[in-house]
Design an enzyme around this catalytic site. Structure first.
Site, PDB file in Angstrom:
ATOM      1  N   HIS A 164      18.923  21.758 106.457  1.00  0.00           N
ATOM      2  CA  HIS A 164      17.753  20.873 106.614  1.00  0.00           C
ATOM      3  C   HIS A 164      16.885  21.054 105.649  1.00  0.00           C
ATOM      4  CE1 HIS A 164      19.464  19.918 110.937  1.00  0.00           C
ATOM      5  NE2 HIS A 164      20.616  21.637 110.524  1.00  0.00           N
ATOM      6  N   ASP A 378       9.211  17.910 102.085  1.00  0.00           N
ATOM      7  CA  ASP A 378      10.391  17.908 103.560  1.00  0.00           C
ATOM      8  C   ASP A 378      11.260  17.630 103.312  1.00  0.00           C
ATOM      9  OD1 ASP A 378      10.148  17.939 106.272  1.00  0.00           O
ATOM     10  OD2 ASP A 378       8.185  16.570 106.181  1.00  0.00           O
TER      11      ASP A 378
HETATM   12  O1  F6P Z   1      14.926  23.109 109.222  1.00  0.00           O
HETATM   13  C1  F6P Z   1      13.692  23.774 109.472  1.00  0.00           C
HETATM   14  C2  F6P Z   1      13.574  24.244 110.833  1.00  0.00           C
HETATM   15  O2  F6P Z   1      14.372  25.921 110.684  1.00  0.00           O
HETATM   16  C3  F6P Z   1      14.160  23.577 112.049  1.00  0.00           C
HETATM   17  O3  F6P Z   1      15.691  23.882 112.352  1.00  0.00           O
HETATM   18  C4  F6P Z   1      13.319  23.630 113.458  1.00  0.00           C
HETATM   19  O4  F6P Z   1      12.738  22.551 114.569  1.00  0.00           O
HETATM   20  C5  F6P Z   1      12.290  23.953 112.271  1.00  0.00           C
HETATM   21  O5  F6P Z   1      12.586  24.649 111.022  1.00  0.00           O
HETATM   22  C6  F6P Z   1      11.278  24.875 112.839  1.00  0.00           C
HETATM   23  O6  F6P Z   1      11.387  26.299 112.668  1.00  0.00           O
HETATM   24  P1  F6P Z   1      11.481  27.863 113.314  1.00  0.00           P
HETATM   25  O7  F6P Z   1      12.221  28.122 114.287  1.00  0.00           O
HETATM   26  O8  F6P Z   1      11.039  28.983 112.446  1.00  0.00           O
HETATM   27  O9  F6P Z   1      10.068  27.246 114.742  1.00  0.00           O
END
Ligand code: F6P
Length: 479
Positions: A164, A378
């Site tokens: 992602h 990003d």
């Molecule tokens: O892809 C980035 C990500 O891991 C997303 O899946 C998630 O919504 C965001 O960052 C926030 O991440 P965390 O699980 O560390 O709160």
């Protein structure tokens, strides 16, 4: 390893629910907001799906249970593992490394060792859950070793991986002491998906350089081991999106429209309302955005109360030092701008350090004249897509950093290099002064893109390619 019963298994760092444990030990949960679970829920229901992930709580231990139309399969993490695997290696090493080293990544062997053991645990859970010949879809940078471990445990399953976040250029990636292990981990998958073609190209270059394997176009040939035939791994871009139709619908409801009006009124009915919405993360360029806005006030190009800005910064990774520092810096900057330019009862920047429900977000998007997305790097940036989906009135303008994945698709946004403060200021002023016809034309084209390429289409595309991938070795008759 004995097979499980689920035809479709998702493996992600977090479960798609927020769990509460009552005093008597009983569980209740709420679906967490997010496009991924919305897109996958129907596929889960149709295919008897399971979702393997962490509950978000230290030491949470529970048997798999049914919820949200799927089997929820918790993976237990201790307090020490959260520190080393999640806050440490995932968010102190990989996150900054994969985001252009905006802050210096830290390399600690103990963090890596825990990352390995936690990845093995996720892979073992997926191996236990998946039905013979089933499909397992692994998500994101926290779990890059899961594909190869899972392939050893369950060579019969099809494995997809989607990253992602960005995949960095070779020159940065090779700083990682465990770079070869990470690439080999990902090569356990049949299909490795990225947000942008550039990320897929970076990955393929890393494969070529670090493993010496044959790379032809998007395909890597991985030699079979233990008399198994060679495998092909495909790496390609699948830009993620949002549940655009639902968002569009939500933003048209009378409640949301009334709330949007109320927000503007509460702010003193400014002529210009600028909006920023981010997780409080150093990748989002919040300081750059505030600097540009502060300078516009200082230069007198904008004035309070005719212009003001809302900055929603939702709390994130609050135990990681770099995030604490960022919060302090942002809050000092907001305080300074308000001290210098605010008036009694009218702030220049309305700063909110919390998250809001989707209804309130939709109202904020409808209320804002200019949406500011100024990320320094990003993977995609879904806020930009949400803003567009919310603007069925064809109003509003999107200022978008060229360093987001979304910039590849949202070419009708006003794009900026957020490091160029003068350029950003000029683009903000251009967005404010944009002729209504041009604004509508741009928004119409942005909306077409977002509404046609929604998260459902993204999931279908990815899973379609995965289904077409070469049958896994066990199902191929030995020569
Ligand atoms: O892809 C980035 C990500 O891991 C997303 O899946 C998630 O919504 C965001 O960052 C926030 O991440 P965390 O699980 O560390 O709160």
């Amino acid at each position: 390893m004995p097979a499980g019963e689920h035809e479709f298994v998702v493996v992600a760092n977090r479960l798609p629910v927020d769990i509460t444990v009552a005093a008597d030990g009983s569980l209740s949960w709420e679906r967490s907001p997010g496009g991924l679970v919305t897109a996958l829920a129907p596929i889960m229901q149709k295919n008897d799906g399971a979702w393997v992930g962490w509950s978000g709580q230290a030491g949470f231990e529970h048997e798999p249970f049914d919820g949200e139309g799927m089997r929820l399969w918790p993976v237990t993490l201790s307090e020490d593992e959260i520190e080393a695997y999640y806050e440490g290696f995932s968010n102190g090493t990989l996150w900054p490394l994969y985001h252009d080293v905006i802050v210096p990544p830290e390399f600690h062997r103990a963090w890596w060792n825990t990352y390995v053991s936690v990845n093995r645990r996720f892979a073992a859970a997926a191996a236990e859950a998946a039905a013979p010949g089933g499909t397992v879809w692994v998500h994101d940078y926290q779990l890059q070793l899961v594909p190869s471990v899972l392939r050893l445990l369950r060579p019969d399953v099809k494995i997809g991986f989607f990253n992602h976040i960005p995949f960095p250029p070779l020159e940065i990636f090779t700083q990682l002491p465990w770079r070869r292990q990470v690439v080999e981990g990902l090569l356990g998958a049949d299909l490795v998906g990225f947000q942008r073609p550039g990320d897929a190209a970076n990955f393929l270059r890393a494969v070529r350089r670090l493993t010496g394997l044959r790379v032809q176009g998007p395909q890597v040939t991985v030699p079979g081991r233990w008399s198994r035939p060679d495998r092909t791994v495909r790496a390609q871009a699948f830009p993620i999106s949002i549940d655009a139709a639902s968002f569009d619908e939500l933003a048209r409801t009378p409640e949301v429209l009334a709330r949007a009006k109320e927000i503007r009124k509460e702010l003193g009915s400014p002529d210009v309302l600028l909006l920023g919405v981010d997780r409080l993360d150093y990748t989002k360029g919040i300081r750059h955005r505030l600097k540009a806005f502060g300078e516009l006030l200082e230069d007198g190009q904008l004035r309070v109360p005719e212009a003001c800005m809302i900055q929603v910064a939702s709390p994130s990774r609050e135990r990681v030092e770099q995030y604490r520092q960022l919060r302090d810096e942002v809050e000092v900057t907001v305080g300074r701008i308000n001290g210098d330019f605010g008036t009694l009862g009218r702030a220049a920047v309305h700063y909110m350090h919390h998250s809001y429900p989707m209804e309130e977000m939709a109202a904020l998007y409808r209320a804002a004249d200019v949406m500011l997305v100024t990320s320094l790097r990003d993977g995609m940036n879904l806020v930009a897509k949400e803003y567009v989906a919310a603007r069925s009135d064809l109003g509003g303008a999107l200022v978008l950093s060229e360093f987001t994945g979304a910039a590849d698709e949202l070419t009708q946004a006003l794009q900026i290099n957020p490091h160029d403060i003068d350029g950003t200021k000029a683009t903000i002023m251009r967005a404010i002064g944009m002729d209504a016809r041009e604004g509508r034309r741009r928004m119409r084209s942005l909306r077409r893109r977002v509404l046609e390429h929604d998260v459902q289409r993204w999931a279908d595309d990815f899973l379609g390619y995965l289904a077409m991938s070469v049958p896994s070795p066990m199902s191929v008759p030995s020569p």
